[in-house]
Design a protein around this motif. Sequence first.
Motif, PDB file in Angstrom:
ATOM      1  N   HIS A   1       0.835  -1.207   0.000  1.00 51.17           N
ATOM      2  CA  HIS A   1       0.000   0.000   0.000  1.00 51.17           C
ATOM      3  C   HIS A   1       0.869   1.256   0.000  1.00 51.17           C
ATOM      4  O   HIS A   1       0.680   2.170  -0.804  1.00 51.17           O
ATOM      5  N   ASP A   2       1.840   1.298   0.916  1.00 44.26           N
ATOM      6  CA  ASP A   2       2.683   2.490   1.032  1.00 44.26           C
ATOM      7  C   ASP A   2       3.627   2.630  -0.159  1.00 44.26           C
ATOM      8  O   ASP A   2       3.938   3.740  -0.587  1.00 44.26           O
ATOM      9  N   TYR A   3       4.056   1.504  -0.716  1.00 46.88           N
ATOM     10  CA  TYR A   3       4.894   1.518  -1.915  1.00 46.88           C
ATOM     11  C   TYR A   3       4.143   2.208  -3.061  1.00 46.88           C
ATOM     12  O   TYR A   3       4.673   3.126  -3.698  1.00 46.88           O
TER      13      TYR A   3
ATOM     14  N   GLY B   1       0.716   8.010   8.179  1.00 49.14           N
ATOM     15  CA  GLY B   1       1.338   7.358   9.331  1.00 49.14           C
ATOM     16  C   GLY B   1       2.689   6.758   8.953  1.00 49.14           C
ATOM     17  O   GLY B   1       3.661   6.859   9.709  1.00 49.14           O
ATOM     18  N   PHE B   2       2.751   6.140   7.774  1.00 50.12           N
ATOM     19  CA  PHE B   2       4.023   5.610   7.280  1.00 50.12           C
ATOM     20  C   PHE B   2       5.031   6.741   7.067  1.00 50.12           C
ATOM     21  O   PHE B   2       6.202   6.619   7.426  1.00 50.12           O
ATOM     22  N   ILE B   3       4.571   7.848   6.498  1.00 47.77           N
ATOM     23  CA  ILE B   3       5.459   8.996   6.248  1.00 47.77           C
ATOM     24  C   ILE B   3       6.039   9.517   7.561  1.00 47.77           C
ATOM     25  O   ILE B   3       7.225   9.851   7.643  1.00 47.77           O
ATOM     26  N   GLU B   4       5.230   9.576   8.592  1.00 44.07           N
ATOM     27  CA  GLU B   4       5.715  10.022   9.906  1.00 44.07           C
ATOM     28  C   GLU B   4       6.821   9.089  10.408  1.00 44.07           C
ATOM     29  O   GLU B   4       7.855   9.548  10.903  1.00 44.07           O
ATOM     30  N   THR B   5       6.618   7.787  10.259  1.00 43.82           N
ATOM     31  CA  THR B   5       7.638   6.807  10.654  1.00 43.82           C
ATOM     32  C   THR B   5       8.892   6.968   9.802  1.00 43.82           C
ATOM     33  O   THR B   5      10.014   6.926  10.315  1.00 43.82           O
TER      34      THR B   5
ATOM     35  N   ILE C   1      -6.178   3.646  -1.976  1.00 39.01           N
ATOM     36  CA  ILE C   1      -5.170   4.349  -1.180  1.00 39.01           C
ATOM     37  C   ILE C   1      -5.859   5.009   0.017  1.00 39.01           C
ATOM     38  O   ILE C   1      -6.770   5.821  -0.152  1.00 39.01           O
ATOM     39  N   ASP C   2      -5.395   4.648   1.200  1.00 39.60           N
ATOM     40  CA  ASP C   2      -5.876   5.246   2.443  1.00 39.60           C
ATOM     41  C   ASP C   2      -4.849   6.300   2.852  1.00 39.60           C
ATOM     42  O   ASP C   2      -3.759   5.961   3.322  1.00 39.60           O
ATOM     43  N   PRO C   3      -5.160   7.578   2.666  1.00 35.55           N
ATOM     44  CA  PRO C   3      -4.165   8.616   2.932  1.00 35.55           C
ATOM     45  C   PRO C   3      -3.738   8.679   4.398  1.00 35.55           C
ATOM     46  O   PRO C   3      -2.577   8.995   4.677  1.00 35.55           O
ATOM     47  N   GLN C   4      -4.619   8.361   5.327  1.00 32.56           N
ATOM     48  CA  GLN C   4      -4.236   8.418   6.741  1.00 32.56           C
ATOM     49  C   GLN C   4      -3.225   7.328   7.074  1.00 32.56           C
ATOM     50  O   GLN C   4      -2.275   7.569   7.816  1.00 32.56           O
ATOM     51  N   LYS C   5      -3.430   6.135   6.520  1.00 26.75           N
ATOM     52  CA  LYS C   5      -2.459   5.060   6.718  1.00 26.75           C
ATOM     53  C   LYS C   5      -1.108   5.468   6.139  1.00 26.75           C
ATOM     54  O   LYS C   5      -0.070   5.307   6.771  1.00 26.75           O
ATOM     55  N   PHE C   6      -1.143   6.023   4.934  1.00 25.42           N
ATOM     56  CA  PHE C   6       0.104   6.423   4.283  1.00 25.42           C
ATOM     57  C   PHE C   6       0.796   7.542   5.050  1.00 25.42           C
ATOM     58  O   PHE C   6       2.021   7.516   5.215  1.00 25.42           O
TER      59      PHE C   6
ATOM     60  N   ASP D   1      -4.400  15.235   1.019  1.00 18.11           N
ATOM     61  CA  ASP D   1      -5.651  15.426   1.758  1.00 18.11           C
ATOM     62  C   ASP D   1      -5.909  14.150   2.564  1.00 18.11           C
ATOM     63  O   ASP D   1      -6.191  13.103   1.984  1.00 18.11           O
ATOM     64  N   PRO D   2      -5.815  14.210   3.894  1.00 18.89           N
ATOM     65  CA  PRO D   2      -5.967  13.004   4.703  1.00 18.89           C
ATOM     66  C   PRO D   2      -7.366  12.394   4.674  1.00 18.89           C
ATOM     67  O   PRO D   2      -7.564  11.264   5.097  1.00 18.89           O
TER      68      PRO D   2
END
Length: 156
Positions: A47-49, A133-137, A126-131, A102-103
């Motif tokens: 998903h994040d990829y 979260g990955f960006i924050e990590t 694509i779930d922007p909130q999940k992504f 846009d989350p």
Amino acid sequence: MNVHHILIDDSKPEHRELSICRTGTINRVRLGDSGYRAYATLGIDAHDYASLFHYGIVGACNNLPFVSESGNGLDSWDEAYLPNGNLRSLNNIIGEAAGKIDPEKEETILLGWQDKPAAIAWLRRIDPQKFLGFIETLIGFIEESEQGGYDMEFIL
């Protein structure tokens, strides 16, 4: 032409095995080491990829001097390295790109298609909130790498 639309479902093993369902890894390395060693690793799920490419983050990061075997910089199906001196700029680029997401706006994207043996369009939600979260990590991983004097290896 009758085209089948298939939404990728990561819970289905047969979907995870598709070549269109890509994952990646980011390693903390030291380019000056005499032997290869990954000091820490951050996995990138499918998903994040897909999200990294969909939101243009990979393309924006290519403004930095990535070193890759293919000479294409940071790209799919490749391995690329970024020296420590560029990690702060990397975080700035990622943070700026993430700020435009846009989350609340879930999207369905086209991952790819095939014509034979049957016409199929492969889609991913694509779930922007999940992504995000990955960006924050990812940003935290890059900050720790920079502070520790590490370089980064991206296996996409």
